[in-house]
Write a protein that holds these residues in place. Structure first.
Motif, mmCIF file in Angstrom:
data_model
loop_
_atom_site.group_PDB
_atom_site.id
_atom_site.type_symbol
_atom_site.label_atom_id
_atom_site.label_comp_id
_atom_site.label_asym_id
_atom_site.label_seq_id
_atom_site.Cartn_x
_atom_site.Cartn_y
_atom_site.Cartn_z
ATOM 1 N N SER A 59 0.823 -1.199 0.000
ATOM 2 C CA SER A 59 0.000 0.000 0.000
ATOM 3 C C SER A 59 0.865 1.260 0.000
ATOM 4 N N VAL A 60 0.224 2.371 -0.295
ATOM 5 C CA VAL A 60 0.879 3.671 -0.276
ATOM 6 C C VAL A 60 1.173 4.059 1.174
ATOM 7 N N THR A 61 2.393 4.532 1.439
ATOM 8 C CA THR A 61 2.743 4.983 2.788
ATOM 9 C C THR A 61 3.064 6.473 2.759
ATOM 10 N N ALA A 62 2.589 7.172 3.776
ATOM 11 C CA ALA A 62 2.860 8.602 3.903
ATOM 12 C C ALA A 62 4.320 8.811 4.270
ATOM 13 N N PRO A 63 4.869 9.975 3.972
ATOM 14 C CA PRO A 63 6.258 10.237 4.368
ATOM 15 C C PRO A 63 6.396 10.237 5.886
ATOM 16 N N ALA A 64 7.599 9.937 6.355
ATOM 17 C CA ALA A 64 7.875 9.990 7.788
ATOM 18 C C ALA A 64 7.619 11.408 8.294
ATOM 19 N N LEU A 65 7.319 11.530 9.581
ATOM 20 C CA LEU A 65 7.056 12.848 10.158
ATOM 21 C C LEU A 65 8.213 13.809 9.902
ATOM 22 N N SER A 66 9.420 13.277 9.908
ATOM 23 C CA SER A 66 10.607 14.119 9.694
ATOM 24 C C SER A 66 10.755 14.556 8.239
ATOM 25 N N GLU A 67 9.968 13.983 7.325
ATOM 26 C CA GLU A 67 10.040 14.331 5.895
ATOM 27 C C GLU A 67 8.879 15.237 5.475
ATOM 28 N N ARG A 68 8.098 15.725 6.428
ATOM 29 C CA ARG A 68 6.890 16.468 6.071
ATOM 30 C C ARG A 68 7.088 17.977 6.062
ATOM 31 N N GLY A 69 8.326 18.379 5.895
ATOM 32 C CA GLY A 69 8.616 19.789 5.692
ATOM 33 C C GLY A 69 9.002 20.014 4.245
ATOM 34 N N TRP A 70 9.756 21.091 4.008
ATOM 35 C CA TRP A 70 10.273 21.372 2.667
ATOM 36 C C TRP A 70 11.583 20.622 2.476
ATOM 37 N N LYS A 71 11.730 19.993 1.315
ATOM 38 C CA LYS A 71 12.899 19.171 1.015
ATOM 39 C C LYS A 71 13.479 19.583 -0.334
ATOM 40 N N ASP A 72 14.802 19.381 -0.476
ATOM 41 C CA ASP A 72 15.407 19.522 -1.801
ATOM 42 C C ASP A 72 16.158 18.258 -2.204
ATOM 43 N N THR A 73 16.299 17.314 -1.263
ATOM 44 C CA THR A 73 16.949 16.029 -1.527
ATOM 45 C C THR A 73 16.134 14.967 -0.811
ATOM 46 N N ILE A 74 15.829 13.875 -1.500
ATOM 47 C CA ILE A 74 14.968 12.859 -0.890
ATOM 48 C C ILE A 74 15.476 11.457 -1.216
ATOM 49 N N ALA A 75 15.382 10.573 -0.223
ATOM 50 C CA ALA A 75 15.739 9.170 -0.438
ATOM 51 C C ALA A 75 14.663 8.502 -1.296
ATOM 52 N N ALA A 76 15.084 7.962 -2.438
ATOM 53 C CA ALA A 76 14.192 7.182 -3.303
ATOM 54 C C ALA A 76 14.627 5.719 -3.193
ATOM 55 N N PRO A 77 13.990 4.940 -2.305
ATOM 56 C CA PRO A 77 14.448 3.571 -2.053
ATOM 57 C C PRO A 77 14.213 2.637 -3.229
ATOM 58 N N SER A 78 15.003 1.576 -3.261
ATOM 59 C CA SER A 78 14.864 0.528 -4.284
ATOM 60 C C SER A 78 13.461 -0.068 -4.258
ATOM 61 N N ALA A 79 12.952 -0.385 -5.456
ATOM 62 C CA ALA A 79 11.664 -1.072 -5.621
ATOM 63 C C ALA A 79 10.516 -0.283 -5.008
ATOM 64 N N GLN A 80 10.629 1.040 -5.057
ATOM 65 C CA GLN A 80 9.545 1.897 -4.585
ATOM 66 C C GLN A 80 9.360 3.060 -5.544
ATOM 67 N N VAL A 81 8.123 3.550 -5.575
ATOM 68 C CA VAL A 81 7.828 4.799 -6.271
ATOM 69 C C VAL A 81 7.736 5.887 -5.202
ATOM 70 N N THR A 82 8.602 6.889 -5.312
ATOM 71 C CA THR A 82 8.620 8.014 -4.379
ATOM 72 C C THR A 82 8.057 9.221 -5.115
ATOM 73 N N ARG A 83 6.960 9.773 -4.590
ATOM 74 C CA ARG A 83 6.309 10.894 -5.285
ATOM 75 C C ARG A 83 6.574 12.205 -4.541
ATOM 76 N N VAL A 84 7.016 13.219 -5.305
ATOM 77 C CA VAL A 84 7.223 14.555 -4.748
ATOM 78 C C VAL A 84 6.430 15.554 -5.574
ATOM 79 N N ILE A 85 6.065 16.667 -4.911
ATOM 80 C CA ILE A 85 5.290 17.711 -5.574
ATOM 81 C C ILE A 85 6.038 19.026 -5.405
ATOM 82 N N ALA A 86 6.092 19.811 -6.491
ATOM 83 C CA ALA A 86 6.881 21.047 -6.455
ATOM 84 C C ALA A 86 6.252 22.109 -7.336
ATOM 85 N N LYS A 87 6.423 23.355 -6.911
ATOM 86 C CA LYS A 87 6.064 24.501 -7.733
ATOM 87 C C LYS A 87 7.354 25.073 -8.317
ATOM 88 N N PHE A 88 7.435 25.151 -9.636
ATOM 89 C CA PHE A 88 8.669 25.542 -10.308
ATOM 90 C C PHE A 88 8.708 27.067 -10.482
#
Length: 511
Positions: free
Chosen positions: A450-479
């Motif tokens: 199932s889809v898992t929410a980001p960890a509490l520590s990842e729920r701020g603004w990020k510019d670098t994110i861990a994209a683990p193996s065999a997972q789809v990591t989705r990020v949203i950004a305003k350019f």
């Protein structure tokens, strides 16, 4: 293998805060020279030959105020020969000057000509030899939230070597809103730039000329697919100690290593109180016994030593259940709670920190599925790519200025990649695992959980994110707020240099 070095015999250095050369109507103006020098990194090591900003490793810390722009003249005064082995087969490096630099202020919302584009490098003697689109004076607007950024070299094909040689430093943006929270400040707020290195017996930096299992036909030198040093260095000292008072401290932690990630904990069993991530303060404080930090990620934490008077505390690095128990990189540094309390501790660990509006309410103009893939080159070396494209392939990501997009990072390799996107701070939406074995058979993404929410520590603004193996990591950004050419890449520097980096262009549809 580095010489055996005793831990916790050198005091933690604190990088000096850089002062402007002068002030102009456009704001403070700084000049920073990149030079070769020698610095003693451990009591029992001879001085190490390094490259540094203003002859320091790490470089001096910038402290700037939100919405107050600065200008920095970055000057290359390095020698013409590199101190580390260069693979000329990567990105046509053999036909370029051996020593080239360009500075990237990581996490900054900056115009493209001040962002440190990998091909905008310059050499010693800039005016005669620099590419036409390079420049020495960079402008940083500092209009984003208060946070800890960092600056480092970003030259095409040799970033891993230039950063390993010492070209990195911290950059802190301050704001009045943050000051009002009464967080630990002044001498009780300390940057910790954590890196790993290996050394030769003479104190010089050791970096492999080729992979351990190099085939006969490999170039020599040849890029390696990853690098893990056997010695931990914090703020330019090997396994240092820090004397602290029995009170709260704020630590701005940066993973400045080429490849290594860290799983940080305190052997006293106490918690970290994480208050911020890459893009500044979180919404709420998060209490954690262990914090993971990928290359280029920053974590902002408070540690309370008030009940540990006279004790020592070691910051550890959890290497996992199958690690060699003799691996020295399982420890980072030591805290000694031996200083007397100089005054009453009135600092706070606030529960509520800041407001972070969700980008999910925005109009989403594009959803991009971008694969992180592995292949091999003509020498059978690992070649890691973004969406199966190389650096010089045509630009395929062209977000419009002000548009909000979702990027789905589909990792079909067998290890985690820390993905960094220039210009913007993004939000993490979620992750979902898929069947990698099935993908390797028929190329289909079949979700296995199932889809898992980001960890509490990842729920701020990020510019670098861990994209683990065999997972789809989705990020949203305003350019926004600028148009132009930028890059996104894996921040494992050995991957970034070959060839896990792609350009993207923010376009103005009205032009």
């Amino acid at each position: 293998m580095s010489p055996t070095l005793e831990k916790f015999v050198d005091q933690l250095p604190i990088m000096n805060v850089l002062q402007p050369n002068h002030r102009t109507k456009d704001g403070p103006y700084y000049e920073v020279r990149m030079e070769e020098f020698r610095q003693k990194l451990h009591r029992d090591l001879p001085p190490t030959r390094l490259w540094g900003y203003n002859r320091q490793f790490p470089g001096p810390t910038f402290e700037v105020n939100q919405n107050k722009p600065i200008r920095v003249r970055w000057m290359n005064h390095l020698p013409n020969r590199h101190i580390l082995p260069i693979d000329g087969s990567v990105h046509n490096v053999a036909n370029e000057p051996e020593v080239r630099t360009v500075v990237h202020l990581h996490g900054s919302e900056t115009r493209p000509d001040s962002d440190g584009y990998p091909e905008a490098w310059f050499t010693n003697g800039f005016k005669e030899t620099g590419p036409s689109f390079s420049r020495e004076v960079y402008e940083y607007p500092n209009h984003q939230r208060a946070t800890a950024l960092w600056y480092h070299d970003h030259a095409m094909g040799i970033t891993r070597l230039n950063v390993y040689a010492g070209l990195a430093g911290m950059y802190i943006i301050r704001s009045e809103q943050e000051k009002a929270l009464q967080l630990p400040a002044g001498k009780y707020e300390i940057p910790l730039l954590i890196q790993d290195r290996s050394f030769n017996q003479d104190g010089s930096l050791a970096y492999p000329r080729q992979p351990d299992d190099a085939a006969d036909n490999l170039p020599n030198p040849s890029i390696v697919p990853a690098f893990l040093g056997d010695t931990i260095v914090v703020n330019g000292k090997v396994w240092p100690y820090l004397e602290v008072e029995p009170r709260k401290y704020r630590f701005r932690i940066l993973n400045g290593s080429n490849t290594r990630d860290y799983q940080l904990s305190l052997d006293s069993g106490q918690s970290f109180y994480q208050i911020g991530s890459d893009g500044g303060l979180l919404k709420r404080t998060v209490k954690l016994e262990q914090i993971g930090v990928e290359p280029a990620e920053r974590v902002d934490v408070i540690v309370d030593f008030s009940k540990l008077k006279g004790k020592t505390v070691v910051m550890r690095n959890n290497l996992g259940a199958n690690a060699d128990p003799n691996d020295p990189t399982g420890e980072i540094m030591q805290f000694r709670v031996t200083k007397p309390l100089s005054r009453k501790d009135t600092s706070k660990i606030p529960r509520h920190l800041s407001r972070i509006p969700s980008l999910k309410q925005n109009n989403i103009t594009a959803i991009r599925q971008l694969k992180l893939v592995g292949s091999t080159d003509e020498y059978d070396r690992p070649l890691l790519l973004l969406d199966n494209k190389k650096w010089h392939d045509p630009v395929t990501e062209k977000p419009e200025l002000g548009a909000t997009e979702i990027w789905s990072l589909v990792n079909v390799t067998n290890f985690t990649h820390p993905i960094h996107i220039h210009l913007i701070q993004f939000q993490v939406l979620d992750r979902q695992p898929f069947d990698l074995e099935r993908y390797n058979k028929d190329g289909k993404i079949v979700y296995s959980g199932s889809v898992t929410a980001p960890a509490l520590s990842e729920r701020g603004w990020k510019d670098t994110i861990a994209a683990p193996s065999a997972q789809v990591t989705r990020v949203i950004a305003k350019f926004a707020p600028y148009t132009g050419d930028y890059v996104w890449h894996c921040h494992i520097l050995e991957h970034e240099d070959y060839d896990m980096m792609r350009p993207f262009t923010v376009i103005n549809p009205d032009e």
